[in-house]
Design a protein around this motif. Structure first.
Motif, short mmCIF file in Angstrom:
data_model
loop_
_atom_site.label_atom_id
_atom_site.label_comp_id
_atom_site.label_asym_id
_atom_site.label_seq_id
_atom_site.Cartn_x
_atom_site.Cartn_y
_atom_site.Cartn_z
N PHE A 55 0.83 -1.08 -0.16
CA PHE A 55 -0.05 -0.14 0.18
C PHE A 55 1.03 1.25 -0.06
O PHE A 55 1.92 1.36 0.95
CB PHE A 55 -0.84 0.11 1.25
N THR A 56 0.74 1.95 -0.99
CA THR A 56 1.75 3.01 -1.15
C THR A 56 1.05 4.45 -1.09
O THR A 56 0.07 4.67 -1.47
CB THR A 56 2.61 3.17 -2.62
N LEU A 57 2.06 5.46 -0.55
CA LEU A 57 1.52 6.99 -0.67
C LEU A 57 2.43 7.56 -1.70
O LEU A 57 3.87 7.61 -1.30
CB LEU A 57 1.52 7.46 0.98
N LYS A 58 2.05 8.23 -2.54
CA LYS A 58 2.87 9.06 -3.33
C LYS A 58 2.60 10.54 -3.17
O LYS A 58 1.71 11.08 -3.19
CB LYS A 58 2.61 8.83 -4.94
N ILE A 59 3.85 11.20 -2.79
CA ILE A 59 3.55 12.91 -2.81
C ILE A 59 4.48 13.33 -3.91
O ILE A 59 5.70 13.18 -4.08
CB ILE A 59 4.33 13.27 -1.57
N ARG A 60 3.72 14.10 -4.57
CA ARG A 60 4.37 14.72 -5.98
C ARG A 60 4.67 16.08 -5.64
O ARG A 60 4.27 16.73 -4.73
CB ARG A 60 3.12 14.85 -6.94
N SER A 61 6.04 16.51 -6.15
CA SER A 61 6.30 18.11 -5.97
C SER A 61 6.53 18.32 -4.61
O SER A 61 5.69 19.09 -4.14
CB SER A 61 5.59 18.96 -6.81
N THR A 62 7.16 17.50 -3.79
CA THR A 62 7.32 17.77 -2.27
C THR A 62 7.69 19.29 -1.71
O THR A 62 8.33 19.93 -2.61
CB THR A 62 8.21 16.64 -1.63
N LYS A 63 7.20 19.58 -0.92
CA LYS A 63 7.42 20.88 -0.12
C LYS A 63 7.91 20.67 1.08
O LYS A 63 7.91 19.70 1.67
CB LYS A 63 5.98 21.69 0.02
N LEU A 64 8.76 21.87 1.57
CA LEU A 64 9.24 21.76 2.97
C LEU A 64 8.38 21.38 3.99
O LEU A 64 8.72 20.58 4.86
CB LEU A 64 10.05 23.05 3.30
N GLU A 65 7.05 21.85 3.93
CA GLU A 65 6.29 21.60 4.87
C GLU A 65 5.37 20.12 4.82
O GLU A 65 5.03 19.72 5.63
CB GLU A 65 5.11 22.69 4.89
N ASP A 66 5.97 19.29 3.79
CA ASP A 66 5.75 17.87 3.70
C ASP A 66 6.74 17.09 4.84
O ASP A 66 6.45 15.95 4.89
CB ASP A 66 5.91 17.39 2.51
N SER A 67 7.65 17.70 5.19
CA SER A 67 8.62 17.02 6.22
C SER A 67 7.72 16.58 7.50
O SER A 67 7.31 17.35 8.18
CB SER A 67 9.63 17.75 6.66
N ALA A 68 7.67 15.31 7.61
CA ALA A 68 7.02 14.86 8.87
C ALA A 68 7.23 13.24 8.91
O ALA A 68 7.82 12.83 8.20
CB ALA A 68 5.42 14.87 8.60
N MET A 69 6.69 12.56 9.90
CA MET A 69 6.80 11.31 10.13
C MET A 69 5.22 10.86 9.39
O MET A 69 4.18 11.32 9.69
CB MET A 69 6.94 10.45 11.48
N TYR A 70 5.22 9.66 8.48
CA TYR A 70 4.24 9.11 7.84
C TYR A 70 3.97 8.04 8.29
O TYR A 70 4.93 6.93 8.16
CB TYR A 70 4.32 9.12 6.35
N PHE A 71 2.88 7.59 8.79
CA PHE A 71 2.59 6.40 9.40
C PHE A 71 1.47 5.68 8.34
O PHE A 71 0.41 6.16 8.12
CB PHE A 71 1.82 6.40 10.91
#
Lengths: 114, 114
Positions: free
Chosen positions: B75-91
């Protein structure tokens, strides 16, 4: 939207005493309320679930109460141990049941001092 | 005991790049979730997935995000064109069936966007 407030950011308890953590919520009547434990840098770990028609739930040294009139849950750890030190998260279900995401509180950081 | 696994444990990417975070839910579970936790903040729901389609998504889950279950286990999560504010832990999390709403979380992927 749902709002969850947990009683404090840090709670210091002497080993052997009972730790009591509070979760208050507004703007919603959940079917379930859940408690999770989170250690630093780790994912939440499910502890207990209590349903809206239950007043109290126990599991070993853990006890959860649920007062839908006060919109409050209390989470108790009896005979606390240093290994119980962690952040404890309160979470509400979404209105759609099992497929909905959980809304978490910010958590209470519990420190059990030897 | 079965557990949710996530890879990688830490991902560093440059702003504007695409990232794919991977999860293997517990094998007999039917509901899958992604959450994120910005450092020092609460765990926030992103999306739930059931029967090969999105069941619910939060306001955070905008067009930048997508999820996929490419085979019977991942099961995948794709983040396109990442931004600085996407920095986080992803669970990633999974749950068994409707009505059994406790969720089982993976260890998380720490995403750092520079």
């Amino acid at each position: 939207s749902q709002k969850i407030e947990q009683n404090s950011e840090a709670l210091n308890i002497q080993e052997g005493k009972t730790a009591t953590l509070t979760c208050n919520y507004t703007n919603y009547s959940p079917a379930y309320l859940q408690w999770y434990r989170q250690d630093p840098g780790r994912g939440p770990v499910f502890l207990l679930l209590i349903r809206e028609n239950e007043k109290e739930k126990r599991k070993e040294r853990l006890k959860v109460t649920f007062d839908t009139t006060l919109k409050q849950s209390l989470f108790h750890i009896t005979a606390s141990q240093p290994a119980d030190s962690a952040t404890y998260l309160c979470a509400l279900d979404g209105p759609g049941g099992g497929a909905d995401g959980l809304t978490f509180g910010k958590g209470t950081h519990l420190i059990i001092q030897p | 005991e079965p557990e949710v696994t996530q890879t990688p444990s830490h991902q560093v990417t440059q702003m504007g790049q695409e990232v794919i975070l991977r999860c293997v839910p517990i094998s007999n579970h039917l509901y899958f979730y992604w959450y994120r936790q910005i450092l020092g903040q609460k765990v926030e729901f992103l999306v739930s997935f059931y029967n090969n389609e999105i069941s619910e998504k939060s306001e955070i889950f905008d067009d930048q995000f997508s999820v996929e279950r490419p085979d019977g286990s991942n099961f995948t999560l794709k983040i396109r064109s990442t931004k600085l504010e996407d920095s986080a832990m992803y669970f990633c999390a999974s749950s068994e069936i409707v009505g059994t709403v406790e969720q089982y979380f993976g260890p998380g992927t720490r995403l750092t966007v520079t």
